[in-house]
Motif scaffolding. Structure first.
Motif, PDB file in Angstrom:
ATOM      1  N   ASP A  17      35.693  29.077  49.283  1.00  0.00           N
ATOM      2  CA  ASP A  17      35.014  28.651  48.059  1.00  0.00           C
ATOM      3  C   ASP A  17      35.630  27.337  47.595  1.00  0.00           C
ATOM      4  O   ASP A  17      36.761  27.299  47.098  1.00  0.00           O
ATOM      5  CB  ASP A  17      35.156  29.728  46.980  1.00  0.00           C
ATOM      6  N   ARG A  19      35.060  25.407  45.110  1.00  0.00           N
ATOM      7  CA  ARG A  19      35.257  25.204  43.679  1.00  0.00           C
ATOM      8  C   ARG A  19      36.457  25.967  43.127  1.00  0.00           C
ATOM      9  O   ARG A  19      36.915  25.692  42.022  1.00  0.00           O
ATOM     10  CB  ARG A  19      34.004  25.602  42.923  1.00  0.00           C
ATOM     11  N   GLY A  22      39.504  23.954  42.017  1.00  0.00           N
ATOM     12  CA  GLY A  22      39.204  23.250  40.767  1.00  0.00           C
ATOM     13  C   GLY A  22      39.353  24.153  39.559  1.00  0.00           C
ATOM     14  O   GLY A  22      39.774  23.709  38.482  1.00  0.00           O
ATOM     15  N   VAL A  23      39.011  25.423  39.713  1.00  0.00           N
ATOM     16  CA  VAL A  23      39.162  26.376  38.609  1.00  0.00           C
ATOM     17  C   VAL A  23      40.647  26.551  38.282  1.00  0.00           C
ATOM     18  O   VAL A  23      41.043  26.531  37.108  1.00  0.00           O
ATOM     19  CB  VAL A  23      38.504  27.731  38.956  1.00  0.00           C
TER      20      VAL A  23
END
Length: 194
Positions: A17, A19, A22-23
């Protein structure tokens, strides 16, 4: 994904994943930055050290430790280590500089170039009083090899304006150099003392 623990998000990141990292960044960057500032780093250095901390997180992504399913403790310990390493490197650098002998004043390379001719002096004077943007255009095109379009974009002016500015500057340089060229090449009359 925001309500999940860091450990769950991290597993998703390891599974592909894009993203998820970034989380984690969004969730903990401010806390890491504040921690580095509290250790004595100035804002700009703290931002660089924060980036290094998250780079280390990425490099060690298979070996990070979670405390109560959170990455924050690992990030804070890593930030402290990164801060200490940077401080140690800074101390070593300053110690090296202190051991170097003080160099004698080096002459300005421009002073080594013979400019005693009236022509060179005239061109240098035109460049000295030219607008900074005109000098920059000339430097970017004549010395750095950029096209007029590239130089104009780099300086944030239109291409046609850049062409006009260069044309005018070249004309002023040529006009200033011409009388000086004539003076340089004037024949020495008999009986003149040089």
């Amino acid at each position: 994904m925001e309500k999940r623990s860091d450990e769950e998000i991290w597993r998703r990141m390891l599974d592909g994943d894009a993203r998820a990292f970034g989380v984690i960044w969004d969730r903990h960057r401010d806390r890491v930055l504040r921690s580095l500032i509290s250790l004595g780093s100035v804002q700009a250095d703290a931002e660089d050290l924060s980036a290094m901390t998250f780079l280390e997180l990425w490099r060690r992504r298979l070996h990070v430790r979670f405390v109560d399913a959170s990455l924050l403790p690992w990030l804070l310990v890593t930030a402290h280590n990164v801060h200490r390493n940077a401080a140690r490197a800074r101390r070593r650098y300053h110690a090296l500089l202190a051991r170097l002998p003080i160099a004698a004043h080096a002459p300005d390379p421009a002073d080594l170039v013979p400019d005693s001719t009236p022509r060179a002096q005239a061109v240098r004077e035109v460049l000295r009083v030219a607008r900074p943007v005109d000098r920059a255009l000339l430097e970017l095109t004549a010395l750095d090899g950029l096209t007029v379009r590239e130089a104009s974009q780099a300086l944030g002016i239109g291409e046609s304006a850049a062409k006009m500015r260069l044309s005018r500057l070249r004309r002023r340089m040529s006009d200033a150099a011409e009388p000086a060229r004539v003076a340089d090449s004037a024949p020495i009359l008999e009986g003149e003392i040089t």
